[in-house]
Design a protein around this motif. Structure first.
Motif, mmCIF file in Angstrom:
data_model
loop_
_atom_site.group_PDB
_atom_site.id
_atom_site.type_symbol
_atom_site.label_atom_id
_atom_site.label_comp_id
_atom_site.label_asym_id
_atom_site.label_seq_id
_atom_site.Cartn_x
_atom_site.Cartn_y
_atom_site.Cartn_z
ATOM 1 N N ILE A 49 11.095 24.842 12.976
ATOM 2 C CA ILE A 49 11.048 23.570 13.770
ATOM 3 C C ILE A 49 9.654 23.175 14.004
ATOM 4 C CG2 ILE A 49 11.073 24.835 15.915
ATOM 5 C CD1 ILE A 49 12.725 22.441 17.121
ATOM 6 N N ALA A 50 9.085 21.874 13.956
ATOM 7 C CA ALA A 50 7.656 21.363 14.128
ATOM 8 C C ALA A 50 7.567 20.557 15.368
ATOM 9 C CB ALA A 50 6.924 20.747 12.839
ATOM 10 N N PHE A 51 6.486 20.451 16.100
ATOM 11 C CA PHE A 51 6.245 19.939 17.181
ATOM 12 C C PHE A 51 5.093 19.292 17.308
ATOM 13 C CE2 PHE A 51 8.781 23.635 18.659
ATOM 14 C CZ PHE A 51 9.776 23.150 19.148
ATOM 15 N N MET B 171 6.787 13.881 10.170
ATOM 16 C CA MET B 171 5.743 13.687 11.211
ATOM 17 C C MET B 171 4.356 13.623 10.572
ATOM 18 S SD MET B 171 5.488 16.873 13.585
ATOM 19 C CE MET B 171 7.082 16.647 14.285
ATOM 20 N N LEU B 172 3.338 12.822 11.259
ATOM 21 C CA LEU B 172 1.968 12.799 10.690
ATOM 22 C C LEU B 172 1.404 14.349 10.555
ATOM 23 C CD1 LEU B 172 -0.204 10.798 9.974
ATOM 24 C CD2 LEU B 172 -1.014 10.759 12.201
ATOM 25 N N LYS B 173 1.229 14.938 11.762
ATOM 26 C CA LYS B 173 0.884 16.272 11.478
ATOM 27 C C LYS B 173 1.370 17.221 12.755
ATOM 28 C CE LYS B 173 -3.703 18.779 11.562
ATOM 29 N NZ LYS B 173 -5.285 18.579 11.698
ATOM 30 N N PRO B 174 1.890 18.321 12.432
ATOM 31 C CA PRO B 174 2.690 19.333 13.391
ATOM 32 C C PRO B 174 1.416 19.663 14.133
ATOM 33 C CG PRO B 174 3.556 19.514 11.436
ATOM 34 C CD PRO B 174 2.496 18.317 11.002
ATOM 35 N N ALA C 286 0.722 -1.228 0.040
ATOM 36 C CA ALA C 286 -0.083 0.119 0.003
ATOM 37 C C ALA C 286 0.884 1.223 -0.012
ATOM 38 C CB ALA C 286 -0.849 -0.087 1.232
ATOM 39 N N PRO C 287 0.489 2.174 -0.895
ATOM 40 C CA PRO C 287 1.300 3.470 -0.799
ATOM 41 C C PRO C 287 1.418 4.015 0.495
ATOM 42 C CG PRO C 287 -0.503 3.879 -2.071
ATOM 43 C CD PRO C 287 -0.367 2.360 -1.779
ATOM 44 N N ARG C 288 2.636 4.708 0.890
ATOM 45 C CA ARG C 288 2.574 5.435 2.165
ATOM 46 C C ARG C 288 2.263 6.891 1.770
ATOM 47 N NH1 ARG C 288 7.227 4.666 6.645
ATOM 48 N NH2 ARG C 288 6.324 5.927 8.404
ATOM 49 N N SER C 289 1.687 7.511 2.722
ATOM 50 C CA SER C 289 1.043 8.830 2.586
ATOM 51 C C SER C 289 2.103 9.689 3.620
ATOM 52 C CB SER C 289 -0.196 9.103 2.839
ATOM 53 O OG SER C 289 -0.538 9.084 4.042
ATOM 54 N N TYR C 290 2.489 10.904 2.854
ATOM 55 C CA TYR C 290 3.242 12.017 3.713
ATOM 56 C C TYR C 290 2.671 13.360 3.920
ATOM 57 C CZ TYR C 290 7.044 8.204 3.129
ATOM 58 O OH TYR C 290 7.775 7.356 2.935
ATOM 59 N N VAL C 291 2.928 13.965 5.119
ATOM 60 C CA VAL C 291 2.338 15.267 5.303
ATOM 61 C C VAL C 291 3.209 16.126 4.203
ATOM 62 C CG1 VAL C 291 1.698 17.305 6.710
ATOM 63 C CG2 VAL C 291 1.166 14.864 7.251
ATOM 64 N N THR D 63 6.292 15.318 22.333
ATOM 65 C CA THR D 63 6.681 13.918 22.026
ATOM 66 C C THR D 63 7.210 13.618 20.591
ATOM 67 O OG1 THR D 63 4.177 13.872 20.995
ATOM 68 C CG2 THR D 63 4.421 13.419 23.269
ATOM 69 N N ALA D 64 7.119 14.565 19.683
ATOM 70 C CA ALA D 64 7.772 14.392 18.486
ATOM 71 C C ALA D 64 8.283 15.804 18.086
ATOM 72 C CB ALA D 64 7.226 13.793 17.485
ATOM 73 N N MET D 65 9.409 15.891 17.220
ATOM 74 C CA MET D 65 10.007 17.204 16.587
ATOM 75 C C MET D 65 10.715 16.779 15.544
ATOM 76 S SD MET D 65 12.367 18.448 19.917
ATOM 77 C CE MET D 65 13.575 17.362 20.628
#
Length: 599
Positions: A450-452, A331-334, A321-326, A370-372
């Protein structure tokens, strides 16, 4: 840090699996005997399942790799006489009610030693008696359990809609041989399903399933499956390369299609056979890493086999299955994106001193990260970015040691923290960006962001989340003699509180040759945590421990780095110079950063 050519084939991570209509009610029957062989792939996480054919107990034919519903399948090894299987039956019935409506098919592979001509009827009745409504497959010949290399009758397999194995192991840790807890402490299957459905990487992809053991047929003769792009290589590329080598990724040369991969197959073969890609410097015999992106011997063998047999495409229906990216982010969604105020002008050539930019966060409360992820606007001229945290009222510090908070370094675009842990940004804190530019022949303008991702409202998380701290064992007082080919420098960090060690990130410059990081207990006993026999300045990785390591007061991090200041080092800026600590790449650093969670 992203030097052009070396970024040729980077990073990794992914998940996938099959598609086919799967029935209701109890279903199963005899499985066609597997060839007297193990398949070369189809049982490891990230691989497409084998095409084992069977008839279920209702006489319907099926194929192991094509069991998924709209979202996937949950395959369960089952033995009606095993106490562990019996205890998990009510849990599985609950899961069926919850997840069948979400597009998951349930398949029970029954290995019970039924006797007589009515084995299928017995298997069907056993499942119905446990209120299990999924498809039942009688596997008395162990064709399916052998293909999956199932270890016990409590093992489960989460598969996506294209037949890719996403998780294998226990449902949870409540029951097992000699184990009977009131409630589970770990809920691996439920968490894996939730992470898969949200589009995230599954954190725990494998666990040990304690149950009645199944026969180990690993000694049988091997007859490998033909390796094609769609059934095998596409999944390797998706997991190990595509995160960076994609449209909008940090690396050049997208590797998202068969045409793109085959056009680059010569350089792919060279870079992977030399283990230059995917970038991973850790000695495989030391430590276990959650973000290990190296290719295993089996993966290298499959890739080499495919390249040497004409790189066949295979059946497109077997593709992952194709992988989707933002757009713009890994990261999934900042939850928040901050950008430095002033753009930096990078000339076409020359040496640029490290550039510093200060950014005030201005959040309305403390935030738990939790992610950056850090992204420059001109990535081709950015070697690395380090971000340091300065709390409100703190004196601004120069240099790159104190307050380390985040990094963009080659091979580490996205930083995530262990479940239940986060880094804290106090309200009103400043972020100091240290940016290392390397001109590439074209003048450019860069303005980093920078995204968080946050854990949520601090009022709901204070006291529940464990705070991740970044510290370092460093040495800033050294002199590397001219011409020294293997010069060691040591550093120490003393723990004064108990806690858990979660990640290691050694840092040196162009003369850096090798690293060793050890944990020394109060009695002086040393345990090797990380060994990097060939350190590469172009790929500075944060090595995230798969299992956190307990530390106690009096223990020490002992780091040793070796430097090559000789003319045999092709990256050496000046083998005739004595080298001291400094920020520029023609100087040197000796910093062993690490993340830990103080108790």
């Amino acid at each position: 840090m992203k030097p052009g050519f070396t970024l040729l084939l980077s990073a990794l991570f992914c998940q996938l699996l099959a598609h086919t209509d799967v029935g209701v009610a109890a279903v199963n029957s005899e499985v066609s005997p597997a060839p007297a062989a193990w398949y070369s792939f189809g049982y490891r996480v990230g691989e497409r399942l084998a095409d084992v054919q069977f008839k279920d107990v209702n006489g319907r034919e099926g194929v192991l790799s094509q069991l998924a519903g709209k979202r996937g399948a949950i395959i369960v090894m089952r033995d009606a006489e095993c106490p562990v299987s019996q205890r998990y039956a009510p849990r599985l019935a609950e899961f069926e009610k919850e997840y069948t409506s979400q597009g998951f098919n349930f398949v029970y592979v029954d290995v019970s030693p039924y006797s007589g001509k009515n084995a299928s009827a017995e298997a069907k009745q056993s499942a119905a008696g446990s209120k299990l409504q999924g498809r039942v497959v009688l596997d008395s010949s162990h064709a399916i359990s052998n293909a999956l290399r199932a270890a016990s009758t409590s093992e489960v397999f989460l598969v996506d809609q294209q037949g890719t194995l996403l998780y294998r192991g226990a449902i949870d840790d409540q029951y097992g041989i000699g184990v009977h807890k009131d409630t589970p402490g770990q809920t691996w299957l439920r968490k894996a399903i939730a992470e898969y459905q949200s589009g995230k990487d599954i954190v725990t992809t494998q666990s040990e399933a304690s149950g009645c053991l199944l026969p180990d047929n690993a000694g049988e003769a091997v007859q490998n499956r033909p390796v094609t792009y769609h059934n095998r290589i596409s999944r390797l590329i998706t997991q190990k390369c595509e995160m960076c080598h994609r449209d909008g990724g940090v690396a050049p040369m997208p590797l998202q299609t068969y045409a793109q991969v085959t056009a680059r197959k010569t350089i792919i073969e060279y870079m992977t056979s030399k283990r230059l890609m995917p970038p991973w410097g850790a000695d495989p015999s030391v430590g276990h890493w959650a973000n290990d992106r190296s290719l295993s011997e089996q993966e290298l063998a499959d890739l080499s086999s495919w390249l040497k047999t004409g790189s066949p495409a295979g059946n497109a229906k077997e593709a992952p299955a194709p992988r989707s990216y933002v757009a713009g982010w890994d990261m999934l969604k900042p939850d928040a994106v901050l950008q430095i105020a002033e753009p930096h002008q990078v000339p076409a050539q020359g040496v640029i001193e490290y550039q510093y930019s200060y950014l005030k966060t201005n959040f309305d409360s403390d935030k738990w990260v939790t992610a950056m992820e850090i992204r420059p606007s001109a990535p081709k001229v950015v070697h690395h970015i380090l971000v340091f945290l300065e709390e409100p009222g703190a004196k601004r510090r120069s240099g790159g040691i104190d307050g380390f908070f985040a990094a963009l370094v080659p091979g580490t675009p996205l930083t995530t923290f262990p479940e239940g842990a986060a880094k804290k940004i106090p309200k009103g804190a400043w972020l100091k960006f240290q940016i290392h530019y390397q001109p590439n022949g074209t003048a450019q303008t860069d303005q980093a962001k920078i995204a968080f991702q946050f854990a949520g409202d601090v009022s709901n998380t204070e006291g529940k989340l464990k705070e991740v701290k970044s510290e370092s064992a460093f040495n800033a007082k050294f002199e590397i003699p001219p011409g020294a080919a293997n010069y060691p420098i040591e550093s120490i960090y003393l723990f004064r509180k108990p806690g858990k060690l979660t990640a290691l990130m050694p840092h040196a410059h162009l003369r850096g040759k090798a690293w060793k990081i050890e944990l020394v207990d109060q009695a002086g006993k040393r345990s090797l945590l990380l060994n990097i026999p060939k350190y590469d300045f172009n790929w500075q990785t944060a090595y995230q421990l798969k299992e956190a390591i307990n530390v106690q007061p009096g223990m020490r991090i002992a780091a040793t780095a070796w430097y090559d200041n000789s003319s045999d080092n092709p990256s050496n800026p000046n083998p005739k110079a004595a080298v001291h600590f400094g920020e520029q790449t023609f100087e040197e650093m000796m910093i062993a950063y690490f993340d830990w969670i103080p108790d």
